[in-house]
Design a protein around this motif. Structure first.
Motif, PDB file in Angstrom:
ATOM      1  N   LYS A  24      -0.175   7.979  11.456  1.00  0.00           N
ATOM      2  CA  LYS A  24      -0.757   9.029  10.617  1.00  0.00           C
ATOM      3  C   LYS A  24      -0.063   9.153   9.262  1.00  0.00           C
ATOM      4  CE  LYS A  24      -2.544  11.896  14.315  1.00  0.00           C
ATOM      5  NZ  LYS A  24      -2.561  13.228  14.914  1.00  0.00           N
ATOM      6  N   GLU A  25       1.140   8.644   9.145  1.00  0.00           N
ATOM      7  CA  GLU A  25       1.910   8.817   7.915  1.00  0.00           C
ATOM      8  C   GLU A  25       1.943   7.580   7.024  1.00  0.00           C
ATOM      9  OE1 GLU A  25       5.762  10.449   8.784  1.00  0.00           O
ATOM     10  OE2 GLU A  25       4.932  11.638  10.420  1.00  0.00           O
ATOM     11  N   TYR A  26       1.565   6.416   7.563  1.00  0.00           N
ATOM     12  CA  TYR A  26       1.690   5.166   6.812  1.00  0.00           C
ATOM     13  C   TYR A  26       0.420   4.334   6.918  1.00  0.00           C
ATOM     14  CZ  TYR A  26       6.664   6.243   7.143  1.00  0.00           C
ATOM     15  OH  TYR A  26       7.879   6.851   7.074  1.00  0.00           O
ATOM     16  N   LEU A  27       0.061   3.717   5.815  1.00  0.00           N
ATOM     17  CA  LEU A  27      -1.001   2.716   5.802  1.00  0.00           C
ATOM     18  C   LEU A  27      -0.361   1.383   5.429  1.00  0.00           C
ATOM     19  CD1 LEU A  27      -3.850   4.525   3.826  1.00  0.00           C
ATOM     20  CD2 LEU A  27      -3.795   4.041   6.273  1.00  0.00           C
ATOM     21  N   PHE A  28      -0.729   0.331   6.144  1.00  0.00           N
ATOM     22  CA  PHE A  28      -0.187  -0.990   5.874  1.00  0.00           C
ATOM     23  C   PHE A  28      -1.319  -1.934   5.491  1.00  0.00           C
ATOM     24  CE2 PHE A  28       2.388   0.834   9.326  1.00  0.00           C
ATOM     25  CZ  PHE A  28       3.585   0.954   8.652  1.00  0.00           C
ATOM     26  N   PHE A  29      -1.084  -2.706   4.456  1.00  0.00           N
ATOM     27  CA  PHE A  29      -2.023  -3.741   4.056  1.00  0.00           C
ATOM     28  C   PHE A  29      -1.270  -5.064   4.055  1.00  0.00           C
ATOM     29  CE2 PHE A  29      -3.475   0.208   2.222  1.00  0.00           C
ATOM     30  CZ  PHE A  29      -4.816   0.203   2.558  1.00  0.00           C
ATOM     31  N   HIS A  30      -1.819  -6.048   4.732  1.00  0.00           N
ATOM     32  CA  HIS A  30      -1.167  -7.347   4.875  1.00  0.00           C
ATOM     33  C   HIS A  30      -2.013  -8.405   4.182  1.00  0.00           C
ATOM     34  CE1 HIS A  30      -0.177 -11.004   7.372  1.00  0.00           C
ATOM     35  NE2 HIS A  30       0.963 -10.693   6.805  1.00  0.00           N
ATOM     36  N   ASP A  31      -1.360  -9.287   3.414  1.00  0.00           N
ATOM     37  CA  ASP A  31      -2.036 -10.358   2.665  1.00  0.00           C
ATOM     38  C   ASP A  31      -3.145  -9.805   1.777  1.00  0.00           C
ATOM     39  OD1 ASP A  31      -0.423 -12.386   3.558  1.00  0.00           O
ATOM     40  OD2 ASP A  31      -1.697 -12.876   5.258  1.00  0.00           O
ATOM     41  N   LEU A  32      -2.794  -8.840   0.970  1.00  0.00           N
ATOM     42  CA  LEU A  32      -3.739  -8.188   0.071  1.00  0.00           C
ATOM     43  C   LEU A  32      -3.839  -9.005  -1.220  1.00  0.00           C
ATOM     44  CD1 LEU A  32      -5.425  -5.597  -0.370  1.00  0.00           C
ATOM     45  CD2 LEU A  32      -3.359  -4.569  -1.330  1.00  0.00           C
ATOM     46  N   ARG A  33      -5.051  -9.404  -1.580  1.00  0.00           N
ATOM     47  CA  ARG A  33      -5.269 -10.177  -2.814  1.00  0.00           C
ATOM     48  C   ARG A  33      -6.026  -9.301  -3.804  1.00  0.00           C
ATOM     49  NH1 ARG A  33      -5.128 -15.154  -5.053  1.00  0.00           N
ATOM     50  NH2 ARG A  33      -6.909 -15.864  -6.252  1.00  0.00           N
ATOM     51  N   LEU A  34      -5.437  -9.101  -4.983  1.00  0.00           N
ATOM     52  CA  LEU A  34      -6.023  -8.268  -6.018  1.00  0.00           C
ATOM     53  C   LEU A  34      -6.518  -9.158  -7.154  1.00  0.00           C
ATOM     54  CD1 LEU A  34      -3.356  -5.431  -6.049  1.00  0.00           C
ATOM     55  CD2 LEU A  34      -5.528  -5.496  -4.834  1.00  0.00           C
ATOM     56  N   ILE A  35      -7.796  -8.996  -7.494  1.00  0.00           N
ATOM     57  CA  ILE A  35      -8.392  -9.884  -8.496  1.00  0.00           C
ATOM     58  C   ILE A  35      -9.017  -9.120  -9.650  1.00  0.00           C
ATOM     59  CG2 ILE A  35      -8.797 -11.819  -6.939  1.00  0.00           C
ATOM     60  CD1 ILE A  35     -11.631 -10.821  -6.537  1.00  0.00           C
ATOM     61  N   ASP A  44       2.192  -9.555  -0.113  1.00  0.00           N
ATOM     62  CA  ASP A  44       2.422  -9.864   1.303  1.00  0.00           C
ATOM     63  C   ASP A  44       2.170  -8.638   2.163  1.00  0.00           C
ATOM     64  OD1 ASP A  44       3.099 -12.466   0.715  1.00  0.00           O
ATOM     65  OD2 ASP A  44       5.257 -12.109   0.761  1.00  0.00           O
ATOM     66  N   ILE A  45       2.885  -7.568   1.863  1.00  0.00           N
ATOM     67  CA  ILE A  45       2.743  -6.331   2.634  1.00  0.00           C
ATOM     68  C   ILE A  45       2.833  -5.150   1.658  1.00  0.00           C
ATOM     69  CG2 ILE A  45       3.726  -4.871   4.445  1.00  0.00           C
ATOM     70  CD1 ILE A  45       4.985  -7.480   5.593  1.00  0.00           C
ATOM     71  N   LEU A  46       1.863  -4.256   1.734  1.00  0.00           N
ATOM     72  CA  LEU A  46       1.863  -3.041   0.929  1.00  0.00           C
ATOM     73  C   LEU A  46       1.874  -1.855   1.882  1.00  0.00           C
ATOM     74  CD1 LEU A  46       1.606  -1.650  -1.864  1.00  0.00           C
ATOM     75  CD2 LEU A  46      -0.878  -1.686  -1.499  1.00  0.00           C
ATOM     76  N   ILE A  47       2.837  -0.960   1.691  1.00  0.00           N
ATOM     77  CA  ILE A  47       2.945   0.247   2.499  1.00  0.00           C
ATOM     78  C   ILE A  47       2.578   1.432   1.621  1.00  0.00           C
ATOM     79  CG2 ILE A  47       4.474   1.712   3.871  1.00  0.00           C
ATOM     80  CD1 ILE A  47       6.215  -0.787   4.311  1.00  0.00           C
ATOM     81  N   VAL A  48       1.649   2.259   2.091  1.00  0.00           N
ATOM     82  CA  VAL A  48       1.179   3.420   1.336  1.00  0.00           C
ATOM     83  C   VAL A  48       1.464   4.678   2.154  1.00  0.00           C
ATOM     84  CG1 VAL A  48      -0.829   4.534   0.291  1.00  0.00           C
ATOM     85  CG2 VAL A  48      -0.673   2.027   0.319  1.00  0.00           C
ATOM     86  N   THR A  49       2.110   5.643   1.514  1.00  0.00           N
ATOM     87  CA  THR A  49       2.311   6.962   2.118  1.00  0.00           C
ATOM     88  C   THR A  49       1.844   7.999   1.105  1.00  0.00           C
ATOM     89  OG1 THR A  49       4.512   7.493   1.270  1.00  0.00           O
ATOM     90  CG2 THR A  49       4.418   6.066   3.206  1.00  0.00           C
ATOM     91  N   TYR A  51       3.793   9.819  -0.378  1.00  0.00           N
ATOM     92  CA  TYR A  51       4.900   9.936  -1.317  1.00  0.00           C
ATOM     93  C   TYR A  51       5.136   8.711  -2.185  1.00  0.00           C
ATOM     94  CZ  TYR A  51       5.956  13.890   1.660  1.00  0.00           C
ATOM     95  OH  TYR A  51       5.870  15.058   2.367  1.00  0.00           O
ATOM     96  N   PHE A  52       4.788   7.524  -1.684  1.00  0.00           N
ATOM     97  CA  PHE A  52       5.112   6.313  -2.429  1.00  0.00           C
ATOM     98  C   PHE A  52       4.236   5.134  -2.006  1.00  0.00           C
ATOM     99  CE2 PHE A  52       7.854   6.275   1.301  1.00  0.00           C
ATOM    100  CZ  PHE A  52       7.679   4.981   1.774  1.00  0.00           C
ATOM    101  N   LEU A  53       4.286   4.095  -2.850  1.00  0.00           N
ATOM    102  CA  LEU A  53       3.739   2.771  -2.539  1.00  0.00           C
ATOM    103  C   LEU A  53       4.925   1.820  -2.501  1.00  0.00           C
ATOM    104  CD1 LEU A  53       0.823   2.600  -5.113  1.00  0.00           C
ATOM    105  CD2 LEU A  53       0.616   3.062  -2.687  1.00  0.00           C
ATOM    106  N   LEU A  54       4.959   0.953  -1.515  1.00  0.00           N
ATOM    107  CA  LEU A  54       6.060   0.008  -1.405  1.00  0.00           C
ATOM    108  C   LEU A  54       5.488  -1.384  -1.201  1.00  0.00           C
ATOM    109  CD1 LEU A  54       9.112  -0.567  -1.153  1.00  0.00           C
ATOM    110  CD2 LEU A  54       8.863  -0.134   1.301  1.00  0.00           C
ATOM    111  N   ARG A  55       5.855  -2.280  -2.085  1.00  0.00           N
ATOM    112  CA  ARG A  55       5.413  -3.671  -1.979  1.00  0.00           C
ATOM    113  C   ARG A  55       6.560  -4.494  -1.409  1.00  0.00           C
ATOM    114  NH1 ARG A  55       3.768  -7.674  -6.966  1.00  0.00           N
ATOM    115  NH2 ARG A  55       3.294  -9.454  -5.653  1.00  0.00           N
ATOM    116  N   LEU A  56       6.307  -5.183  -0.289  1.00  0.00           N
ATOM    117  CA  LEU A  56       7.338  -6.004   0.341  1.00  0.00           C
ATOM    118  C   LEU A  56       7.063  -7.477   0.092  1.00  0.00           C
ATOM    119  CD1 LEU A  56       7.735  -4.310   3.839  1.00  0.00           C
ATOM    120  CD2 LEU A  56       9.077  -3.939   1.777  1.00  0.00           C
ATOM    121  N   PHE A  57       8.107  -8.176  -0.249  1.00  0.00           N
ATOM    122  CA  PHE A  57       8.063  -9.628  -0.347  1.00  0.00           C
ATOM    123  C   PHE A  57       8.780 -10.156   0.887  1.00  0.00           C
ATOM    124  CE2 PHE A  57       8.108  -8.043  -4.663  1.00  0.00           C
ATOM    125  CZ  PHE A  57       7.094  -8.768  -5.259  1.00  0.00           C
TER     126      PHE A  57
END
Length: 66
Positions: A24-35, A44-49, A51-57
């Motif tokens: 309920k607190e986190y959204l995860f996006f894996h292999d997200l391609r933005l065009i 690779d991995i984007l975490i959305v809350t 409070y913040f957005l976090l991009r993981l390599f």
């Protein structure tokens, strides 16, 4: 080929760890391609809350587990 397998293995380990977080607190996006720009890119991995957005390599993460 070894580097490709290691990359997939690293992403899998990261995603497995993230799945322990409350859904309920986190959204995860894996292999997200933005065009939307002239230079498409992949996240690779984007975490959305709320409070913040976090991009993981995942290729640069060291994951230590017991």
């Amino acid at each position: 080929m070894k580097k490709i397998k290691a990359g997939y293995s690293g992403e899998y380990r990261v995603l497995s760890s993230l799945n322990a977080l409350p859904e309920k607190e986190y959204l995860f996006f894996h292999d997200l391609r933005l065009i939307g720009s002239p230079f498409p890119f992949q996240i690779d991995i984007l975490i959305v809350t709320s409070y913040f957005l976090l991009r993981l390599f995942s290729h640069t993460l060291l994951l230590f587990t017991r």
